[in-house]
Motif scaffolding. Structure first.
Motif, PDB file in Angstrom:
ATOM      1  N   MET A 170      -9.441  -1.290   1.686  1.00  0.00           N
ATOM      2  CA  MET A 170      -9.410  -2.607   1.052  1.00  0.00           C
ATOM      3  C   MET A 170     -10.057  -2.628  -0.334  1.00  0.00           C
ATOM      4  O   MET A 170      -9.428  -3.004  -1.307  1.00  0.00           O
ATOM      5  CB  MET A 170     -10.119  -3.653   1.932  1.00  0.00           C
ATOM      6  N   ILE A 171     -11.316  -2.274  -0.416  1.00  0.00           N
ATOM      7  CA  ILE A 171     -12.042  -2.393  -1.683  1.00  0.00           C
ATOM      8  C   ILE A 171     -11.478  -1.440  -2.730  1.00  0.00           C
ATOM      9  O   ILE A 171     -11.320  -1.811  -3.894  1.00  0.00           O
ATOM     10  CB  ILE A 171     -13.552  -2.175  -1.474  1.00  0.00           C
ATOM     11  N   GLY A 172     -11.165  -0.235  -2.319  1.00  0.00           N
ATOM     12  CA  GLY A 172     -10.624   0.727  -3.279  1.00  0.00           C
ATOM     13  C   GLY A 172      -9.347   0.233  -3.934  1.00  0.00           C
ATOM     14  O   GLY A 172      -9.176   0.346  -5.153  1.00  0.00           O
ATOM     15  N   THR A 173      -8.460  -0.327  -3.134  1.00  0.00           N
ATOM     16  CA  THR A 173      -7.183  -0.782  -3.689  1.00  0.00           C
ATOM     17  C   THR A 173      -7.295  -2.136  -4.382  1.00  0.00           C
ATOM     18  O   THR A 173      -6.495  -2.441  -5.266  1.00  0.00           O
ATOM     19  CB  THR A 173      -6.094  -0.859  -2.601  1.00  0.00           C
ATOM     20  N   LEU A 174      -8.269  -2.923  -3.985  1.00  0.00           N
ATOM     21  CA  LEU A 174      -8.400  -4.262  -4.573  1.00  0.00           C
ATOM     22  C   LEU A 174      -9.511  -4.372  -5.606  1.00  0.00           C
ATOM     23  O   LEU A 174      -9.760  -5.458  -6.137  1.00  0.00           O
ATOM     24  CB  LEU A 174      -8.622  -5.297  -3.459  1.00  0.00           C
ATOM     25  N   SER A 175     -10.171  -3.275  -5.921  1.00  0.00           N
ATOM     26  CA  SER A 175     -11.285  -3.340  -6.874  1.00  0.00           C
ATOM     27  C   SER A 175     -10.884  -3.913  -8.235  1.00  0.00           C
ATOM     28  O   SER A 175     -11.686  -4.631  -8.842  1.00  0.00           O
ATOM     29  CB  SER A 175     -11.965  -1.985  -7.025  1.00  0.00           C
TER      30      SER A 175
ATOM     31  N   ALA B 244      -2.217  -9.672  -3.369  1.00  0.00           N
ATOM     32  CA  ALA B 244      -3.170 -10.289  -4.295  1.00  0.00           C
ATOM     33  C   ALA B 244      -2.447 -10.867  -5.509  1.00  0.00           C
ATOM     34  O   ALA B 244      -2.759 -11.975  -5.960  1.00  0.00           O
ATOM     35  CB  ALA B 244      -4.220  -9.272  -4.735  1.00  0.00           C
ATOM     36  N   LEU B 245      -1.475 -10.133  -6.032  1.00  0.00           N
ATOM     37  CA  LEU B 245      -0.704 -10.630  -7.176  1.00  0.00           C
ATOM     38  C   LEU B 245       0.189 -11.805  -6.782  1.00  0.00           C
ATOM     39  O   LEU B 245       0.283 -12.797  -7.500  1.00  0.00           O
ATOM     40  CB  LEU B 245       0.138  -9.504  -7.770  1.00  0.00           C
TER      41      LEU B 245
ATOM     42  N   PHE C 281      -0.095 -13.965  -4.238  1.00  0.00           N
ATOM     43  CA  PHE C 281      -0.831 -15.182  -3.891  1.00  0.00           C
ATOM     44  C   PHE C 281      -1.855 -15.591  -4.946  1.00  0.00           C
ATOM     45  O   PHE C 281      -2.462 -16.649  -4.848  1.00  0.00           O
ATOM     46  CB  PHE C 281      -1.528 -15.023  -2.534  1.00  0.00           C
ATOM     47  N   GLY C 282      -2.082 -14.740  -5.938  1.00  0.00           N
ATOM     48  CA  GLY C 282      -2.987 -15.071  -7.022  1.00  0.00           C
ATOM     49  C   GLY C 282      -4.458 -14.828  -6.746  1.00  0.00           C
ATOM     50  O   GLY C 282      -5.299 -15.262  -7.523  1.00  0.00           O
ATOM     51  N   SER C 283      -4.771 -14.140  -5.652  1.00  0.00           N
ATOM     52  CA  SER C 283      -6.174 -13.866  -5.336  1.00  0.00           C
ATOM     53  C   SER C 283      -6.275 -12.701  -4.355  1.00  0.00           C
ATOM     54  O   SER C 283      -5.466 -12.596  -3.417  1.00  0.00           O
ATOM     55  CB  SER C 283      -6.843 -15.100  -4.722  1.00  0.00           C
ATOM     56  N   TRP C 284      -7.293 -11.881  -4.547  1.00  0.00           N
ATOM     57  CA  TRP C 284      -7.572 -10.782  -3.622  1.00  0.00           C
ATOM     58  C   TRP C 284      -7.953 -11.307  -2.253  1.00  0.00           C
ATOM     59  O   TRP C 284      -7.808 -10.621  -1.254  1.00  0.00           O
ATOM     60  CB  TRP C 284      -8.695  -9.897  -4.171  1.00  0.00           C
ATOM     61  N   ARG C 285      -8.421 -12.534  -2.178  1.00  0.00           N
ATOM     62  CA  ARG C 285      -8.893 -13.119  -0.923  1.00  0.00           C
ATOM     63  C   ARG C 285      -7.775 -13.207   0.121  1.00  0.00           C
ATOM     64  O   ARG C 285      -8.020 -13.051   1.320  1.00  0.00           O
ATOM     65  CB  ARG C 285      -9.524 -14.479  -1.177  1.00  0.00           C
TER      66      ARG C 285
END
Length: 181
Positions: free
Chosen positions: A26-31, A156-157, A159-163
Motif C-alpha cells: 500500500m504505502i510503497g505504491t501510494l507514497s 487513487a487517481l 477517486f481523487g484521493s489515496w484514502r
C-alpha cells in the motif's frame, strides 16, 4: 471431472496471498499521493513502508504457534480482519504517527497469513505435490504486488484521493476473510 478439494484450498490460500500482499504494498505504491498530503520526508515514507514489515516480523512466530493451537483457518481469518479494519481506519487518519502505528497492525495481520498458509499446505498435501502447491500459493504474493502497483494508484487517481485505495484494500481483506470461512 471434479477438482480435488485440496486444490480448492490452494486457490483460497493463493487468494489470501494476493490480498495480503496488495495490502503490504500500500504505502510503497501510494507514497506519491500520501507524501504531499502529510508533507512527509522520504525518510518518513521509508518508515511507513517499514512499519508493515515490523508488524509481520512481530507476529509470524506467534501466528504459527496459534495456528498449531487453534487451526490455520482461524488465525488467517483474524489476520485478514485485522488488515481490513486497520486499512479502513488509516483512510480516515490525518496523523503520521497513527498511520505508522496502524501499519504495524496491518503487518501483524499479514504475519497471521504467511505461516498459517504454509501449515495449511502441509496439512492438505503429502510430500508428493506439496512443493507444487506451495509454489502456486506463493505466486499470489507476486500477483498481489502487480495488482497493488496497478489498481491502487488507479483508484487513487480515479477517486481523487489515496484514502479510497486504502478503503478498497481493506474491503478486499475482509472479503478474503469471508472466503476463508
Amino acid at each position: 471431472m471434479a477438482i480435488p478439494y485440496r486444490w480448492i484450498i490452494v486457490a483460497i490460500l493463493w487468494s489470501s496471498h494476493v490480498i495480503y500482499f496488495l495490502n503490504y504494498m500500500m504505502i510503497g505504491t501510494l507514497s506519491p499521493f500520501v507524501q504531499p498530503e502529510f508533507q512527509l520526508t522520504t525518510a518518513q515514507v521509508g518508515l511507513l513502508c517499514s512499519a508493515v514489515t515490523i508488524g509481520s516480523l512481530v507476529s509470524n512466530i506467534p501466528a504459527g504457534m496459534m495456528s498449531d493451537t487453534y487451526g490455520a483457518k482461524w488465525i488467517m481469518v483474524v489476520g485478514l480482519i485485522l488488515i481490513g479494519c486497520c486499512e479502513f481506519a488509516i483512510s480516515f487518519f490525518n496523523s503520521f504517527i497513527w498511520v505508522f502505528v496502524f501499519l504495524i497492525f496491518v503487518g501483524m495481520g499479514i504475519g497471521c497469513n504467511q505461516t498459517p498458509a504454509n501449515k495449511a499446505v502441509i496439512m492438505w498435501f503429502s510430500q508428493k505435490g506439496r512443493a507444487t502447491a506451495m509454489g502456486i500459493k506463493q505466486t499470489g504474493v507476486t500477483l498481489g504486488g502487480v495488482v497493488a502497483s496497478f489498481l491502487l494508484p488507479f483508484a487513487a487517481l480515479y477517486f481523487g484521493s489515496w484514502r479510497y485505495s486504502f478503503k478498497l484494500a481493506g474491503v478486499a481483506a475482509l472479503l478474503a476473510a469471508v472466503l476463508i470461512l
